[in-house]
Design a protein around this motif. Structure first.
Motif, mmCIF file in Angstrom:
data_model
loop_
_atom_site.group_PDB
_atom_site.id
_atom_site.type_symbol
_atom_site.label_atom_id
_atom_site.label_comp_id
_atom_site.label_asym_id
_atom_site.label_seq_id
_atom_site.Cartn_x
_atom_site.Cartn_y
_atom_site.Cartn_z
ATOM 1 N N MET A 77 7.470 -23.584 18.901
ATOM 2 C CA MET A 77 6.757 -22.530 19.491
ATOM 3 C C MET A 77 5.329 -22.300 18.725
ATOM 4 O O MET A 77 5.136 -22.357 17.671
ATOM 5 C CB MET A 77 7.515 -21.215 19.290
ATOM 6 N N SER A 78 4.349 -22.250 19.538
ATOM 7 C CA SER A 78 2.935 -22.122 18.903
ATOM 8 C C SER A 78 2.394 -20.789 18.513
ATOM 9 O O SER A 78 2.884 -19.795 19.583
ATOM 10 C CB SER A 78 1.869 -23.277 19.596
ATOM 11 N N ARG A 79 1.571 -20.394 17.932
ATOM 12 C CA ARG A 79 1.158 -19.289 17.426
ATOM 13 C C ARG A 79 -0.147 -18.823 18.245
ATOM 14 O O ARG A 79 -0.789 -19.716 18.483
ATOM 15 C CB ARG A 79 0.748 -19.128 15.997
ATOM 16 N N ARG A 80 -0.113 -17.629 18.766
ATOM 17 C CA ARG A 80 -1.155 -17.225 19.727
ATOM 18 C C ARG A 80 -2.281 -16.972 19.114
ATOM 19 O O ARG A 80 -2.385 -16.459 17.869
ATOM 20 C CB ARG A 80 -0.869 -15.985 20.439
ATOM 21 N N ARG A 81 -3.678 -17.490 19.384
ATOM 22 C CA ARG A 81 -4.758 -17.213 18.784
ATOM 23 C C ARG A 81 -5.268 -15.801 19.056
ATOM 24 O O ARG A 81 -5.034 -15.136 20.071
ATOM 25 C CB ARG A 81 -5.794 -18.069 18.962
ATOM 26 N N VAL A 82 -5.869 -15.188 17.808
ATOM 27 C CA VAL A 82 -6.299 -13.750 18.169
ATOM 28 C C VAL A 82 -7.607 -13.685 19.154
ATOM 29 O O VAL A 82 -8.682 -14.585 18.580
ATOM 30 C CB VAL A 82 -6.573 -13.163 16.641
ATOM 31 N N THR B 277 10.341 -23.500 4.393
ATOM 32 C CA THR B 277 10.801 -22.587 5.038
ATOM 33 C C THR B 277 12.308 -23.078 5.230
ATOM 34 O O THR B 277 12.825 -24.055 5.240
ATOM 35 C CB THR B 277 10.166 -22.663 6.490
#
Length: 195
Positions: A1-6, A53
């Protein structure tokens, strides 16, 4: 799952809220800046310890090693002090031991003087190869033990005792016995010639 950019409008909103609050402690990081005013990213400094992690596979695949190699490996890697032909014959179980002592069932306090006496008497009798039977050490679990305990106290102590005086002056070579003479539960002790 990729992180969303602000998004820039979300960052502006955050900066407005951040200006209306009081800091409890001095800032540890640089303050959040607008996207438009940010400088080009600097090269990250190399981190000597990689982040970890839970559930991650380690990136370093080097073998984990004990501080001290196994006893059988230490005996095998010890320099050969006796005749090479006799040593090979001994390792293959071709040489017949001239004497033997069985330390099974003895405590450490009983076994040490018995072994010392046996080695000194064997050398005085002119014997060259003797067999010391220690046993492999049982596997038992004690209830309520905090840490696992290594079993086979005699198996670990006998090679150490043979390198200490008075036995050290009599012993030329110690090695694990061939399977026909007890394998990992016994040791060949090759003695120096009587003077």
């Amino acid at each position: 799952m990729s992180r969303r950019r602000v998004k820039p409008d979300e960052l502006d909103l955050w900066n407005q809220v951040a200006r209306t609050t009081e800091r409890l402690a001095p800032p540890k990081r640089a303050p959040i800046l607008d996207v438009a005013r940010q400088k080009k990213p600097q090269k990250p400094t190399p981190n000597p310890i990689a982040p970890f992690t839970l559930g991650a596979v380690p990136s370093d695949t080097r073998e984990m090693r004990d501080v001290l190699p196994a006893l059988s490996e230490r005996l095998r890697s010890a320099p050969v002090k006796m005749d090479a032909k006799s040593y090979k014959g001994m390792q293959r179980g071709k040489l017949k031991p001239e004497g033997r002592i069985d330390l099974h069932g003895m405590t450490v306090a009983q076994a040490h003087p018995a072994l010392t006496s046996f080695i000194l008497k064997s050398q005085n009798a002119g014997k060259r190869l003797v067999l010391v039977i220690t046993g492999k050490g049982g596997k038992r679990e004690e209830l309520g033990a905090i840490a696992p305990q290594r079993m086979g106290a005699l198996k670990r102590q006998v090679p150490h005792w043979l390198t200490m005086q008075p036995c050290a002056s009599c012993v030329l070579q110690v090695s694990e016995a061939h399977i026909r003479h007890g394998g990992a539960g016994a040791y060949y002790v090759y003695l120096r010639g009587a003077r």
